[in-house]
Design a protein around this motif. Structure first.
Motif, PDB file in Angstrom:
ATOM      1  N   MET A  95      17.432  50.140-132.733  1.00  0.00           N
ATOM      2  CA  MET A  95      17.806  51.524-132.955  1.00  0.00           C
ATOM      3  C   MET A  95      16.649  52.325-133.523  1.00  0.00           C
ATOM      4  O   MET A  95      16.383  53.455-133.087  1.00  0.00           O
ATOM      5  N   ASP A  96      15.935  51.758-134.467  1.00  0.00           N
ATOM      6  CA  ASP A  96      14.816  52.480-135.066  1.00  0.00           C
ATOM      7  C   ASP A  96      13.682  52.686-134.061  1.00  0.00           C
ATOM      8  O   ASP A  96      12.973  53.685-134.114  1.00  0.00           O
ATOM      9  N   ALA A  97      13.529  51.742-133.140  1.00  0.00           N
ATOM     10  CA  ALA A  97      12.526  51.919-132.083  1.00  0.00           C
ATOM     11  C   ALA A  97      12.866  53.132-131.226  1.00  0.00           C
ATOM     12  O   ALA A  97      11.980  53.873-130.779  1.00  0.00           O
ATOM     13  N   LEU A  98      14.156  53.368-131.013  1.00  0.00           N
ATOM     14  CA  LEU A  98      14.597  54.509-130.215  1.00  0.00           C
ATOM     15  C   LEU A  98      14.470  55.817-130.986  1.00  0.00           C
ATOM     16  O   LEU A  98      13.964  56.813-130.459  1.00  0.00           O
ATOM     17  N   THR A  99      14.926  55.812-132.242  1.00  0.00           N
ATOM     18  CA  THR A  99      15.054  57.071-132.971  1.00  0.00           C
ATOM     19  C   THR A  99      13.790  57.544-133.670  1.00  0.00           C
ATOM     20  O   THR A  99      13.709  58.703-134.081  1.00  0.00           O
ATOM     21  N   ILE A 100      12.803  56.665-133.831  1.00  0.00           N
ATOM     22  CA  ILE A 100      11.572  57.108-134.503  1.00  0.00           C
ATOM     23  C   ILE A 100      10.424  57.211-133.489  1.00  0.00           C
ATOM     24  O   ILE A 100      10.120  58.303-133.037  1.00  0.00           O
ATOM     25  N   PRO A 101       9.790  56.132-133.050  1.00  0.00           N
ATOM     26  CA  PRO A 101       8.672  56.334-132.122  1.00  0.00           C
ATOM     27  C   PRO A 101       9.080  56.911-130.767  1.00  0.00           C
ATOM     28  O   PRO A 101       8.463  57.865-130.282  1.00  0.00           O
ATOM     29  N   ALA A 102      10.119  56.334-130.147  1.00  0.00           N
ATOM     30  CA  ALA A 102      10.514  56.830-128.824  1.00  0.00           C
ATOM     31  C   ALA A 102      10.936  58.292-128.892  1.00  0.00           C
ATOM     32  O   ALA A 102      10.519  59.114-128.069  1.00  0.00           O
ATOM     33  N   ALA A 103      11.744  58.637-129.880  1.00  0.00           N
ATOM     34  CA  ALA A 103      12.160  60.037-130.040  1.00  0.00           C
ATOM     35  C   ALA A 103      10.981  60.926-130.392  1.00  0.00           C
ATOM     36  O   ALA A 103      10.995  62.130-130.105  1.00  0.00           O
ATOM     37  N   GLY A 104       9.947  60.345-130.988  1.00  0.00           N
ATOM     38  CA  GLY A 104       8.746  61.095-131.335  1.00  0.00           C
ATOM     39  C   GLY A 104       7.735  61.165-130.211  1.00  0.00           C
ATOM     40  O   GLY A 104       6.633  61.687-130.401  1.00  0.00           O
ATOM     41  N   GLY A 105       8.085  60.642-129.042  1.00  0.00           N
ATOM     42  CA  GLY A 105       7.216  60.744-127.881  1.00  0.00           C
ATOM     43  C   GLY A 105       6.253  59.593-127.696  1.00  0.00           C
ATOM     44  O   GLY A 105       5.413  59.631-126.794  1.00  0.00           O
ATOM     45  N   VAL A 106       6.362  58.557-128.515  1.00  0.00           N
ATOM     46  CA  VAL A 106       5.458  57.417-128.412  1.00  0.00           C
ATOM     47  C   VAL A 106       6.109  56.323-127.566  1.00  0.00           C
ATOM     48  O   VAL A 106       7.078  55.691-127.992  1.00  0.00           O
ATOM     49  N   ASP A 107       5.579  56.121-126.388  1.00  0.00           N
ATOM     50  CA  ASP A 107       6.091  55.100-125.474  1.00  0.00           C
ATOM     51  C   ASP A 107       5.882  53.727-126.121  1.00  0.00           C
ATOM     52  O   ASP A 107       4.754  53.332-126.432  1.00  0.00           O
ATOM     53  N   SER A 305      22.367  54.706-128.323  1.00  0.00           N
ATOM     54  CA  SER A 305      21.956  56.055-127.905  1.00  0.00           C
ATOM     55  C   SER A 305      23.021  57.084-128.275  1.00  0.00           C
ATOM     56  O   SER A 305      22.698  58.194-128.728  1.00  0.00           O
ATOM     57  N   GLY A 306      24.286  56.707-128.078  1.00  0.00           N
ATOM     58  CA  GLY A 306      25.379  57.611-128.411  1.00  0.00           C
ATOM     59  C   GLY A 306      25.422  57.931-129.895  1.00  0.00           C
ATOM     60  O   GLY A 306      25.554  59.100-130.293  1.00  0.00           O
ATOM     61  N   PHE A 307      25.317  56.918-130.724  1.00  0.00           N
ATOM     62  CA  PHE A 307      25.289  57.127-132.180  1.00  0.00           C
ATOM     63  C   PHE A 307      24.104  58.009-132.565  1.00  0.00           C
ATOM     64  O   PHE A 307      24.241  58.940-133.350  1.00  0.00           O
ATOM     65  N   SER A 308      22.951  57.698-132.000  1.00  0.00           N
ATOM     66  CA  SER A 308      21.730  58.423-132.354  1.00  0.00           C
ATOM     67  C   SER A 308      21.827  59.896-131.959  1.00  0.00           C
ATOM     68  O   SER A 308      21.417  60.786-132.721  1.00  0.00           O
ATOM     69  N   PHE A 309      22.379  60.165-130.784  1.00  0.00           N
ATOM     70  CA  PHE A 309      22.552  61.555-130.348  1.00  0.00           C
ATOM     71  C   PHE A 309      23.535  62.288-131.246  1.00  0.00           C
ATOM     72  O   PHE A 309      23.276  63.424-131.676  1.00  0.00           O
ATOM     73  N   SER A 320      21.651  65.577-124.571  1.00  0.00           N
ATOM     74  CA  SER A 320      22.577  64.473-124.378  1.00  0.00           C
ATOM     75  C   SER A 320      21.961  63.168-124.880  1.00  0.00           C
ATOM     76  O   SER A 320      20.757  63.097-125.157  1.00  0.00           O
ATOM     77  N   LYS A 321      22.792  62.139-124.944  1.00  0.00           N
ATOM     78  CA  LYS A 321      22.312  60.830-125.378  1.00  0.00           C
ATOM     79  C   LYS A 321      21.362  60.203-124.362  1.00  0.00           C
ATOM     80  O   LYS A 321      20.679  59.222-124.670  1.00  0.00           O
ATOM     81  N   ASP A 322      21.325  60.759-123.165  1.00  0.00           N
ATOM     82  CA  ASP A 322      20.498  60.205-122.093  1.00  0.00           C
ATOM     83  C   ASP A 322      19.126  60.872-121.990  1.00  0.00           C
ATOM     84  O   ASP A 322      18.402  60.661-121.016  1.00  0.00           O
ATOM     85  N   ALA A 323      18.762  61.657-122.997  1.00  0.00           N
ATOM     86  CA  ALA A 323      17.501  62.406-122.924  1.00  0.00           C
ATOM     87  C   ALA A 323      16.288  61.480-122.903  1.00  0.00           C
ATOM     88  O   ALA A 323      15.286  61.785-122.261  1.00  0.00           O
ATOM     89  N   ILE A 324      16.380  60.360-123.622  1.00  0.00           N
ATOM     90  CA  ILE A 324      15.261  59.419-123.678  1.00  0.00           C
ATOM     91  C   ILE A 324      15.573  58.228-122.779  1.00  0.00           C
ATOM     92  O   ILE A 324      16.621  57.591-122.902  1.00  0.00           O
TER      93      ILE A 324
END
Length: 357
Positions: A95-107, A305-309, A320-324
């Motif tokens: 989850m943190d991989a999704l919400t911090i680096p991935a959400a911050g644009g870092v592949d 993804s749903g929780f994070s969105f 939406s939760k599918d943005a990333i």
């Protein structure tokens, strides 16, 4: 594990930094020196032990590189620093991989799936015995972390929602002392802090991650571009990891290795062994490959993804939760295929499983 409101500003800065940093040619010259970060958690203690025991150097030397293994005391800060480009890799949850680096644009690529929490994260109440009693209480936890995710999953299991409680953002470094405060009646945390709190006579763990197996996943994740340009890093990290896990199970040397890990984590050997029992470790690369390749992982990440969105963790203005986009072994994807920023890659672990490292 861990993402607090206090990290939002750092995340925005990190995202801006990384936008500039990664606007470079598709192929860079191979690097020779890498730095990966770790923080204290039972499922990540093989990293400092491997460094101490010379296993890191052995595998780095094999591939002609150098790997520095750096401890960061604050888990969220370690991910923020990775996101800002200060580390090539970091241990973190799915989850943190999704919400911090991935959400911050870092592949980012999860190159090792080490384990999942199978009781290492829990909801604890003071002087109450059932989860339903949490209604109306203030709950101390690292907000927007997997603790928050676990709480939401637990609340839904007893017909409650987050509107029925109030969350109090509390650092993982402060959670034990927070429990001991007179006004604290409920909290959510992970080991080793969870074990310490559960030892209190007033504490009852009313919900834990064994109720949602396979959803709180621990990874070693690295920058995708760095991995692409330097596959030796992925091979070395996987080699280090599975040699260390094999050593942990050795009938002669395993106990000494686990004792060293316990000491490095500030735990007694008894406590550390107890934490291992509530961690589903993938001791062989074949186990890790099977888990990573299982379609259930896609369903898990859809929940995440749903929780994070719902909690605004995927970025400002996200519709939406599918943005990333998230990529999985075998070509499966979740979310926006044109915006893949998180990848679960089993290929390096498969090399280990096939004896080809």
């Amino acid at each position: 594990m861990k993402f607090s409101k206090s990290s939002v500003s750092k995340l925005l800065l990190a995202a801006a930094f990384c936008t500039a940093t990664f606007a470079m040619p598709a192929q860079a010259a191979p690097k020779k020196e890498f730095n990966v970060a770790w923080s204290i958690y039972v499922g990540w203690m093989p990293w400092p032990y491997a460094d101490q025991a010379g296993i890191v150097k052995k595998w780095a030397d094999k591939y002609g590189i150098k790997i520095k293994v750096t401890q960061i005391n604050d888990y969220v800060e370690s991910i923020n620093q990775y996101t800002a480009g200060k580390f090539d890799g970091v241990v973190m949850t799915n989850m943190d991989a999704l919400t911090i680096p991935a959400a911050g644009g870092v592949d980012t690529t999860a190159v090792i799936i080490g384990d999942y929490s199978n009781g290492n994260d829990g909801v604890v109440l003071k002087n109450a015995k059932t989860l339903g009693a949490i209604k109306g209480q203030s709950v101390n936890l690292v907000e927007f972390s997997v603790s928050h995710y676990l709480l939401a999953r637990g609340l839904s299991s007893v017909g409650l929602a987050e509107k029925d409680i109030k969350t109090v953002n509390t650092s993982d470094a402060d959670i034990v002392s927070a429990y001991k405060a007179a006004g604290t009646t409920a909290l959510v945390t992970w080991n080793p802090q969870l074990s310490e709190i559960n030892a209190e006579p007033t504490a009852t763990m009313v919900f834990d991650s064994s109720k949602i197996p396979g959803e709180i996943i621990d990874t070693m994740s690295v920058n995708t571009k760095t991995l692409k340009d330097n596959p030796a890093l992925g091979k070395a990290l996987v080699g280090i990891w599975f040699e260390t896990l094999k050593l942990m199970q050795d009938p002669v040397k395993g106990k000494a290795a686990r004792e060293a890990m316990a000491k490095l984590s500030g735990s007694s050997i008894a406590s550390f062994e107890g934490q291992l029992k509530t961690t589903k470790m993938f001791y062989t690369p074949a186990e890790a490959v099977n888990f990573t390749s299982d379609p259930k992982l896609v369903k898990t990440m859809d929940l995440v993804s749903g929780f994070s969105f719902d909690h605004g963790l995927l970025g400002q203005g996200v519709a939406s939760k599918d943005a990333i986009g998230i990529a999985f072994p075998g070509g499966a994807t979740l979310g926006d295929k044109k915006n893949i920023k998180l990848r679960f890659d089993a290929s390096f672990m498969k090399l280990a499983a096939d004896g080809k490292l």
